[in-house]
Design a protein around this motif. Structure first.
Motif, PDB file in Angstrom:
ATOM      1  N   ILE A  21       0.866  -1.171   0.000  1.00 16.10           N
ATOM      2  CA  ILE A  21       0.000   0.000   0.000  1.00 16.10           C
ATOM      3  C   ILE A  21       0.905   1.224   0.000  1.00 16.10           C
ATOM      4  CG2 ILE A  21      -1.719   1.277   1.333  1.00 16.10           C
ATOM      5  CD1 ILE A  21      -2.613  -1.436   2.457  1.00 16.10           C
ATOM      6  N   PRO A  22       0.635   2.206  -0.869  1.00 16.14           N
ATOM      7  CA  PRO A  22       1.470   3.410  -0.863  1.00 16.14           C
ATOM      8  C   PRO A  22       1.518   4.030   0.538  1.00 16.14           C
ATOM      9  CG  PRO A  22      -0.035   3.439  -2.720  1.00 16.14           C
ATOM     10  CD  PRO A  22      -0.417   2.271  -1.867  1.00 16.14           C
ATOM     11  N   ARG A  23       2.697   4.463   0.956  1.00 15.44           N
ATOM     12  CA  ARG A  23       2.908   4.970   2.312  1.00 15.44           C
ATOM     13  C   ARG A  23       2.005   6.163   2.630  1.00 15.44           C
ATOM     14  NH1 ARG A  23       3.695   3.054   6.937  1.00 15.44           N
ATOM     15  NH2 ARG A  23       4.739   4.433   8.359  1.00 15.44           N
ATOM     16  N   LYS A  24       1.781   7.048   1.650  1.00 17.12           N
ATOM     17  CA  LYS A  24       0.914   8.209   1.878  1.00 17.12           C
ATOM     18  C   LYS A  24      -0.499   7.764   2.241  1.00 17.12           C
ATOM     19  CE  LYS A  24       3.316  11.501  -1.062  1.00 17.12           C
ATOM     20  NZ  LYS A  24       3.230  12.344  -2.243  1.00 17.12           N
ATOM     21  N   PHE A  25      -0.990   6.733   1.542  1.00 13.63           N
ATOM     22  CA  PHE A  25      -2.325   6.212   1.837  1.00 13.63           C
ATOM     23  C   PHE A  25      -2.342   5.563   3.210  1.00 13.63           C
ATOM     24  CE2 PHE A  25      -5.249   2.598   1.952  1.00 13.63           C
ATOM     25  CZ  PHE A  25      -6.445   3.272   1.814  1.00 13.63           C
ATOM     26  N   LEU A  27      -0.570   6.223   5.806  1.00 17.22           N
ATOM     27  CA  LEU A  27      -0.524   7.234   6.857  1.00 17.22           C
ATOM     28  C   LEU A  27      -1.836   8.016   6.963  1.00 17.22           C
ATOM     29  CD1 LEU A  27       3.106   8.575   6.384  1.00 17.22           C
ATOM     30  CD2 LEU A  27       2.248   7.146   8.251  1.00 17.22           C
ATOM     31  N   ALA A  28      -2.525   8.198   5.847  1.00 16.01           N
ATOM     32  CA  ALA A  28      -3.748   8.998   5.836  1.00 16.01           C
ATOM     33  C   ALA A  28      -4.995   8.203   6.209  1.00 16.01           C
ATOM     34  CB  ALA A  28      -3.944   9.626   4.456  1.00 16.01           C
ATOM     35  N   ALA A  29      -4.990   6.901   6.004  1.00 16.03           N
ATOM     36  CA  ALA A  29      -6.200   6.093   6.209  1.00 16.03           C
ATOM     37  C   ALA A  29      -6.757   6.167   7.629  1.00 16.03           C
ATOM     38  CB  ALA A  29      -5.939   4.649   5.795  1.00 16.03           C
ATOM     39  N   PRO A  30      -5.941   5.996   8.674  1.00 15.63           N
ATOM     40  CA  PRO A  30      -6.518   6.067  10.022  1.00 15.63           C
ATOM     41  C   PRO A  30      -7.108   7.444  10.345  1.00 15.63           C
ATOM     42  CG  PRO A  30      -4.336   5.070  10.087  1.00 15.63           C
ATOM     43  CD  PRO A  30      -4.529   5.611   8.715  1.00 15.63           C
ATOM     44  N   SER A  31      -6.429   8.499   9.940  1.00 14.24           N
ATOM     45  CA  SER A  31      -6.951   9.845  10.190  1.00 14.24           C
ATOM     46  C   SER A  31      -8.219  10.098   9.384  1.00 14.24           C
ATOM     47  CB  SER A  31      -5.897  10.899   9.855  1.00 14.24           C
ATOM     48  OG  SER A  31      -4.828  10.811  10.772  1.00 14.24           O
ATOM     49  N   ALA A  32      -8.305   9.528   8.193  1.00 19.20           N
ATOM     50  CA  ALA A  32      -9.519   9.677   7.389  1.00 19.20           C
ATOM     51  C   ALA A  32     -10.703   9.011   8.099  1.00 19.20           C
ATOM     52  CB  ALA A  32      -9.310   9.074   6.002  1.00 19.20           C
ATOM     53  N   LEU A  33     -10.470   7.863   8.724  1.00 22.88           N
ATOM     54  CA  LEU A  33     -11.540   7.210   9.483  1.00 22.88           C
ATOM     55  C   LEU A  33     -11.946   8.054  10.696  1.00 22.88           C
ATOM     56  CD1 LEU A  33     -10.484   3.469   9.352  1.00 22.88           C
ATOM     57  CD2 LEU A  33     -12.653   4.423   8.573  1.00 22.88           C
ATOM     58  N   THR A  34     -10.970   8.643  11.368  1.00 26.99           N
ATOM     59  CA  THR A  34     -11.272   9.504  12.514  1.00 26.99           C
ATOM     60  C   THR A  34     -12.082  10.716  12.066  1.00 26.99           C
ATOM     61  OG1 THR A  34      -9.226   8.807  13.598  1.00 26.99           O
ATOM     62  CG2 THR A  34     -10.256  10.818  14.412  1.00 26.99           C
ATOM     63  N   LEU A  35     -11.704  11.308  10.939  1.00 30.02           N
ATOM     64  CA  LEU A  35     -12.441  12.468  10.421  1.00 30.02           C
ATOM     65  C   LEU A  35     -13.835  12.070   9.941  1.00 30.02           C
ATOM     66  CD1 LEU A  35      -9.570  14.351   8.589  1.00 30.02           C
ATOM     67  CD2 LEU A  35     -10.651  14.953  10.768  1.00 30.02           C
ATOM     68  N   ALA A  36     -13.978  10.858   9.407  1.00 32.88           N
ATOM     69  CA  ALA A  36     -15.302  10.365   9.014  1.00 32.88           C
ATOM     70  C   ALA A  36     -16.190  10.209  10.253  1.00 32.88           C
ATOM     71  CB  ALA A  36     -15.182   9.041   8.277  1.00 32.88           C
ATOM     72  N   ILE A  76      -2.503  -2.134  11.603  1.00 39.36           N
ATOM     73  CA  ILE A  76      -2.327  -3.046  10.459  1.00 39.36           C
ATOM     74  C   ILE A  76      -1.413  -2.421   9.412  1.00 39.36           C
ATOM     75  CG2 ILE A  76      -3.523  -4.050   8.465  1.00 39.36           C
ATOM     76  CD1 ILE A  76      -5.908  -4.549  10.340  1.00 39.36           C
ATOM     77  N   LEU A  77      -1.585  -1.122   9.152  1.00 35.28           N
ATOM     78  CA  LEU A  77      -0.803  -0.442   8.120  1.00 35.28           C
ATOM     79  C   LEU A  77       0.505   0.141   8.652  1.00 35.28           C
ATOM     80  CD1 LEU A  77      -3.669   1.429   6.226  1.00 35.28           C
ATOM     81  CD2 LEU A  77      -2.590  -0.755   5.647  1.00 35.28           C
ATOM     82  N   ASP A  78       0.800  -0.102   9.922  1.00 33.40           N
ATOM     83  CA  ASP A  78       1.991   0.440  10.564  1.00 33.40           C
ATOM     84  C   ASP A  78       2.034   1.959  10.398  1.00 33.40           C
ATOM     85  OD1 ASP A  78       4.349   0.368  12.027  1.00 33.40           O
ATOM     86  OD2 ASP A  78       5.591   0.197  10.225  1.00 33.40           O
TER      87      ASP A  78
END
Length: 141
Positions: A21-25, A27-36, A76-78
């Motif tokens: 998985i691209p590193r930018k994604f 790093l952003a995925a958990p924060s995107a869930l929090t913002l959702a 999971i995504l470290d």
């Protein structure tokens, strides 16, 4: 080689067989869930003042689901970070402190401005303060 995505395979696969998985994604995925989750809880407050109780309650439950997933996704995504932890803590205050209190206030408020309405508002304020104190204590330990 089977490249089909499977969430259960992702959870139980050794790191060497996990899809990259691209590193930018990552790093952003958990924060995107929090913002959702934050968006769900804020929208629930808006819907409560429109007297759409079922939708407001459903969005608080959706916020709880997003909040439950964000930490797991980060591990999971470290992608665990101090920023993500702080954002999650602030989100928790809104998701589980402010939004439920405001929804319940909007539901129970009779709009007369009498002692009942003042007492109800004071209970909401105390509940939010208790949530903030509990989260601050959790963050310090």
């Amino acid at each position: 080689v089977n490249f089909r995505f499977s969430p259960t395979r992702l959870l139980h696969s050794p790191a060497s067989t996990m899809p990259k998985i691209p590193r930018k994604f990552a790093l952003a995925a958990p924060s995107a869930l929090t913002l959702a989750a934050l968006a769900c809880s804020l929208t629930s407050m808006r819907l409560a003042f429109s007297q759409q109780w079922h939708l407001a309650a459903g969005l608080i439950m959706a916020a709880a689901l997003c909040d439950a997933l964000d930490g797991h996704v980060a591990r999971i995504l470290d992608a665990v970070s101090v920023f993500g932890g702080e954002l999650d803590s602030l989100g928790d205050l809104v998701n589980f402190g402010v939004a439920p209190a405001i929804v319940m206030y909007a539901w129970a408020d009779e709009g007369r401005g009498d002692a009942w309405d003042i007492a109800l508002w004071c209970c909401c304020v105390v509940f939010c303060q208790a949530c903030a104190l509990r989260l601050a204590r959790f963050n310090c330990s």
